[in-house]
Scaffold this motif. Structure first.
Motif, PDB file in Angstrom:
ATOM      1  N   TYR A   1      14.847  20.133  95.009  1.00 13.61           N
ATOM      2  CA  TYR A   1      13.747  19.570  95.810  1.00 13.61           C
ATOM      3  C   TYR A   1      12.421  19.807  95.104  1.00 13.61           C
ATOM      4  CZ  TYR A   1      10.476  19.165  99.765  1.00 13.61           C
ATOM      5  OH  TYR A   1       9.429  18.818 100.591  1.00 13.61           O
ATOM      6  N   SER A   2      12.225  21.014  94.602  1.00 11.40           N
ATOM      7  CA  SER A   2      10.934  21.347  93.986  1.00 11.40           C
ATOM      8  C   SER A   2      10.808  20.821  92.556  1.00 11.40           C
ATOM      9  CB  SER A   2      10.716  22.866  94.013  1.00 11.40           C
ATOM     10  OG  SER A   2      10.522  23.299  95.341  1.00 11.40           O
ATOM     11  N   VAL A   3      11.894  20.832  91.809  1.00 14.94           N
ATOM     12  CA  VAL A   3      11.820  20.339  90.420  1.00 14.94           C
ATOM     13  C   VAL A   3      11.643  18.815  90.400  1.00 14.94           C
ATOM     14  CG1 VAL A   3      13.093  20.072  88.255  1.00 14.94           C
ATOM     15  CG2 VAL A   3      13.102  22.284  89.439  1.00 14.94           C
ATOM     16  N   PHE A   4      12.307  18.124  91.324  1.00 13.41           N
ATOM     17  CA  PHE A   4      12.201  16.658  91.351  1.00 13.41           C
ATOM     18  C   PHE A   4      11.249  16.196  92.463  1.00 13.41           C
ATOM     19  CE2 PHE A   4      16.453  17.444  89.443  1.00 13.41           C
ATOM     20  CZ  PHE A   4      16.137  16.981  88.171  1.00 13.41           C
ATOM     21  N   ALA A   5      10.046  16.730  92.423  1.00 18.84           N
ATOM     22  CA  ALA A   5       9.063  16.403  93.463  1.00 18.84           C
ATOM     23  C   ALA A   5       7.985  15.479  92.911  1.00 18.84           C
ATOM     24  CB  ALA A   5       8.443  17.689  94.001  1.00 18.84           C
ATOM     25  N   GLY A   6       8.261  14.846  91.776  1.00 21.14           N
ATOM     26  CA  GLY A   6       7.281  13.917  91.216  1.00 21.14           C
ATOM     27  C   GLY A   6       6.180  14.575  90.399  1.00 21.14           C
ATOM     28  N   GLY A   7       6.478  15.716  89.824  1.00 20.70           N
ATOM     29  CA  GLY A   7       5.493  16.393  88.972  1.00 20.70           C
ATOM     30  C   GLY A   7       5.144  15.562  87.749  1.00 20.70           C
ATOM     31  N   LYS A   8       3.977  15.820  87.179  1.00 24.61           N
ATOM     32  CA  LYS A   8       3.487  15.028  86.045  1.00 24.61           C
ATOM     33  C   LYS A   8       4.201  15.349  84.739  1.00 24.61           C
ATOM     34  CE  LYS A   8      -0.912  16.161  86.862  1.00 24.61           C
ATOM     35  NZ  LYS A   8      -1.137  16.461  88.275  1.00 24.61           N
ATOM     36  N   ARG A   9       4.936  16.492  84.705  1.00 22.54           N
ATOM     37  CA  ARG A   9       5.637  16.921  83.476  1.00 22.54           C
ATOM     38  C   ARG A   9       4.655  17.121  82.327  1.00 22.54           C
ATOM     39  NH1 ARG A   9       9.262  18.014  87.081  1.00 22.54           N
ATOM     40  NH2 ARG A   9      10.928  16.506  87.426  1.00 22.54           N
ATOM     41  N   LEU A  10       3.451  17.565  82.649  1.00 26.40           N
ATOM     42  CA  LEU A  10       2.425  17.751  81.628  1.00 26.40           C
ATOM     43  C   LEU A  10       2.854  18.746  80.545  1.00 26.40           C
ATOM     44  CD1 LEU A  10      -0.462  17.500  80.511  1.00 26.40           C
ATOM     45  CD2 LEU A  10      -1.111  19.374  82.053  1.00 26.40           C
ATOM     46  N   ARG A  11       3.405  19.887  80.958  1.00 25.14           N
ATOM     47  CA  ARG A  11       3.771  20.914  79.976  1.00 25.14           C
ATOM     48  C   ARG A  11       4.910  20.459  79.073  1.00 25.14           C
ATOM     49  NH1 ARG A  11       1.823  21.821  84.377  1.00 25.14           N
ATOM     50  NH2 ARG A  11       0.061  23.245  84.724  1.00 25.14           N
ATOM     51  N   PRO A  12       5.994  19.876  79.627  1.00 24.58           N
ATOM     52  CA  PRO A  12       7.030  19.339  78.731  1.00 24.58           C
ATOM     53  C   PRO A  12       6.505  18.270  77.775  1.00 24.58           C
ATOM     54  CG  PRO A  12       7.800  19.349  81.011  1.00 24.58           C
ATOM     55  CD  PRO A  12       6.387  19.805  81.045  1.00 24.58           C
ATOM     56  N   ILE A  13       5.661  17.372  78.284  1.00 21.59           N
ATOM     57  CA  ILE A  13       5.138  16.299  77.431  1.00 21.59           C
ATOM     58  C   ILE A  13       4.294  16.901  76.302  1.00 21.59           C
ATOM     59  CG2 ILE A  13       3.607  14.271  77.358  1.00 21.59           C
ATOM     60  CD1 ILE A  13       6.180  13.710  78.905  1.00 21.59           C
ATOM     61  N   LEU A  14       3.462  17.881  76.642  1.00 16.75           N
ATOM     62  CA  LEU A  14       2.657  18.542  75.606  1.00 16.75           C
ATOM     63  C   LEU A  14       3.534  19.231  74.580  1.00 16.75           C
ATOM     64  CD1 LEU A  14      -0.295  20.090  77.648  1.00 16.75           C
ATOM     65  CD2 LEU A  14      -0.481  18.405  75.785  1.00 16.75           C
TER      66      LEU A  14
ATOM     67  N   ALA B   1      -2.771  29.645  79.933  1.00 18.53           N
ATOM     68  CA  ALA B   1      -1.761  30.409  79.191  1.00 18.53           C
ATOM     69  C   ALA B   1      -0.458  29.618  79.032  1.00 18.53           C
ATOM     70  CB  ALA B   1      -1.490  31.747  79.884  1.00 18.53           C
ATOM     71  N   LEU B   2      -0.025  28.951  80.090  1.00 20.81           N
ATOM     72  CA  LEU B   2       1.249  28.229  80.014  1.00 20.81           C
ATOM     73  C   LEU B   2       1.100  26.926  79.213  1.00 20.81           C
ATOM     74  CD1 LEU B   2       4.173  28.541  80.871  1.00 20.81           C
ATOM     75  CD2 LEU B   2       3.669  27.257  82.941  1.00 20.81           C
ATOM     76  N   ILE B   3      -0.067  26.305  79.300  1.00 24.59           N
ATOM     77  CA  ILE B   3      -0.319  25.089  78.507  1.00 24.59           C
ATOM     78  C   ILE B   3      -0.374  25.458  77.020  1.00 24.59           C
ATOM     79  CG2 ILE B   3      -2.138  23.382  78.010  1.00 24.59           C
ATOM     80  CD1 ILE B   3      -2.491  23.133  81.072  1.00 24.59           C
ATOM     81  N   ARG B   4      -0.960  26.608  76.745  1.00 20.21           N
ATOM     82  CA  ARG B   4      -0.953  27.114  75.371  1.00 20.21           C
ATOM     83  C   ARG B   4       0.485  27.346  74.893  1.00 20.21           C
ATOM     84  NH1 ARG B   4      -0.758  31.559  72.162  1.00 20.21           N
ATOM     85  NH2 ARG B   4      -2.456  31.933  70.684  1.00 20.21           N
ATOM     86  N   ALA B   5       1.272  28.008  75.725  1.00 20.13           N
ATOM     87  CA  ALA B   5       2.669  28.277  75.358  1.00 20.13           C
ATOM     88  C   ALA B   5       3.415  26.965  75.106  1.00 20.13           C
ATOM     89  CB  ALA B   5       3.362  29.081  76.453  1.00 20.13           C
ATOM     90  N   ALA B   6       3.140  25.949  75.936  1.00 21.35           N
ATOM     91  CA  ALA B   6       3.826  24.662  75.784  1.00 21.35           C
ATOM     92  C   ALA B   6       3.591  24.098  74.386  1.00 21.35           C
ATOM     93  CB  ALA B   6       3.336  23.673  76.851  1.00 21.35           C
ATOM     94  N   CYS B   7       2.337  24.127  73.939  1.00 17.53           N
ATOM     95  CA  CYS B   7       2.009  23.539  72.641  1.00 17.53           C
ATOM     96  C   CYS B   7       2.532  24.397  71.488  1.00 17.53           C
ATOM     97  CB  CYS B   7       0.500  23.338  72.538  1.00 17.53           C
ATOM     98  SG  CYS B   7      -0.091  22.057  73.685  1.00 17.53           S
ATOM     99  N   VAL B   8       2.354  25.705  71.595  1.00 13.32           N
ATOM    100  CA  VAL B   8       2.845  26.589  70.530  1.00 13.32           C
ATOM    101  C   VAL B   8       4.372  26.501  70.429  1.00 13.32           C
ATOM    102  CG1 VAL B   8       3.022  28.993  69.770  1.00 13.32           C
ATOM    103  CG2 VAL B   8       0.836  28.113  70.638  1.00 13.32           C
ATOM    104  N   MET B   9       5.041  26.463  71.579  1.00 14.75           N
ATOM    105  CA  MET B   9       6.504  26.340  71.562  1.00 14.75           C
ATOM    106  C   MET B   9       6.928  25.010  70.931  1.00 14.75           C
ATOM    107  SD  MET B   9       7.263  28.049  75.290  1.00 14.75           S
ATOM    108  CE  MET B   9       9.025  27.716  75.409  1.00 14.75           C
TER     109      MET B   9
END
Lengths: 289, 289
Positions: free
Chosen positions: B39-52, B179-187
């Motif tokens: 329910y929470s994972v498929f709630a229409g999130g923008k997926r910004l961190r995965p996309i980054l 911090a998490l957006i940074r981690a997304a890009c570094v990862m």
């Protein structure tokens, strides 16, 4: 063989010293959060899972030093489960190891975050183990996740007030308690570089003592005083928790715990250095708190 | 360059399909728990961190496929933070992405456990990445832990109702969001096998867009309607939350967001394929929800 109580005492000290170094200091921002994590980690826990991890490593020919990070990760993870299980929305327990639970000593938000922080830190610690970090992480995450410990807690809550039934109580105990004890032993074996034959025997040993440990817990909840146990007692019955004695009776539970311990020790005999694992199993079923 | 909206739409689909395979089915026991995580994972999130994460991987010469597991782990972790932040003991939010929050749709205990399960699953997924699993886990755990996202949330709660102050709001935004957006890009960079020069530029890019993203969030909370935003709006002010506009004013916040975006894009220019990262940065500051 070393006297098992000395063994436990020695390695409890090493685990505590290592946890002391791993956990951020209380003076580090956010101070209240870091006070809460330390409050719960240094609450006088028995360090059963770290000790089993170290003993399993030694049983397969490894050294305690090889298992110390995995041992600490297990205790961090175990502490998180206690903090979250005690929350008002979950088991609503106010006393643990003779002291107020984390959300009582601090507050609910801090307790949720402290649990989250310890869970995250457990995986951070494993990621610093050379070569086998990934394997250890997989073992711990599978045991702790929604097909392990979390599944056990979810069904434990769902079962409250339901008619006791054998399938349900075994599902809860195997997931909520035995899964992490199994992971502790298997991770210890992995730290020693054990082969699949040894790992299978460690799995059999730990699945059996894991369940036995929970049966003894159920029995103690019925028979001990609050002072002996350091937590709210008789609370299983009060909350309508599904326990082994509630399904099978006290006498059958005692017999089952002995049988499981016997099976565990038979499996341990297939390992090169079984003595300490066997001694821990005996202590676990004979314990009074 | 691909049109950025098509890029985002394409990779959102891949991320969603992969998350679909990763998450246990709703019919698997404990059903209610697995319903809540989905329910929470498929709630229409923008997926910004995965996309980054995917875009950062491509910016360093990698393929989307190399980054997909890290991308999904980031979204699982991000979703856990939303579920726990929304809890009554935390921000007590009832609406998220236009739907009841997890503890409203299910119950508080299930929401706590669903968050725990997603956090655990994030690390399980990373542990299946060959060779660099440990490095990715370290990056994510450090960003998410009590020196990152959790620190930000703890101080955010502590700051409620306090006088707005520049140091505190920057600390909260940098930890809770950037911090998490940074981690997304570094990862993403790590998945491409990027060298330290590229990783540093990804870090600079993402620290800046991470903060810019939160400033735009603060501005939207002041100016949008609930319908546009899909969550309770004006709630920052109502709760006495410390926001950038509350400290620096709306106009200065807009200027700062533009400056940060400019700095981010300058850093991205040092990467072999910067176009998509720059386009995402522009979309992020121009967004309306």
């Amino acid at each position: 063989m070393t006297d098992p109580k000395s063994y436990i005492s020695l390695h409890t000290q090493t685990v505590n010293e290592t946890l002391e170094r791993i956990l951020p200091p209380e003076t580090e921002r956010p101070e209240r959060l870091h006070q809460a994590t330390r409050y719960s980690v240094f609450a006088g826990g028995k360090r059963l899972r770290p000790i089993l991890c170290i003993a399993a490593c030694e049983a397969c020919g490894g050294t305690p030093q090889q298992a110390i990070k995995a041992a600490c990760a297990l205790e961090l993870l175990h502490t998180y489960t206690l903090i979250h299980d005690d929350l008002p929305a979950m088991d609503n327990d106010t006393l643990r190891r003779g002291r107020p639970t984390c959300h009582v000593a601090f507050d609910e938000a801090t307790a949720i975050l402290a649990g989250d922080a310890l869970l995250t830190l457990a995986f951070e610690v494993l990621a610093t183990v050379p070569n086998i970090g990934n394997t250890l992480t997989l073992e711990l995450a599978r045991a702790a996740g929604s097909r392990g410990v979390i599944a056990g807690q979810a069904e434990d809550l769902a079962a409250e007030g339901q008619m006791p039934n054998a399938e349900m109580v075994e599902y809860i105990h195997r997931n909520k308690t035995a899964a992490l004890i199994r992971a502790a032993c298997v991770m210890g074996g992995l730290c020693a570089g054990a082969d699949s034959h040894y790992l299978e025997n460690l799995a059999t040993y730990s699945e059996n003592i894991g369940l036995a440990f929970q049966l003894v817990d159920d029995l103690l909840d019925e028979s001990s005083t609050e002072e002996e146990l350091g937590k709210n007692i008789g609370s299983d019955k009060e909350k309508g928790k599904m326990t082994w004695p509630a399904v099978h009776g006290i006498e059958a539970t005692r017999i089952k715990a002995d049988e499981l311990t016997h099976k565990a020790c038979s499996a341990a005999e297939n390992l090169p250095h079984a003595a300490i694992l066997n001694a821990i199993a005996q202590l676990m079923v004979a314990r009074r708190n």
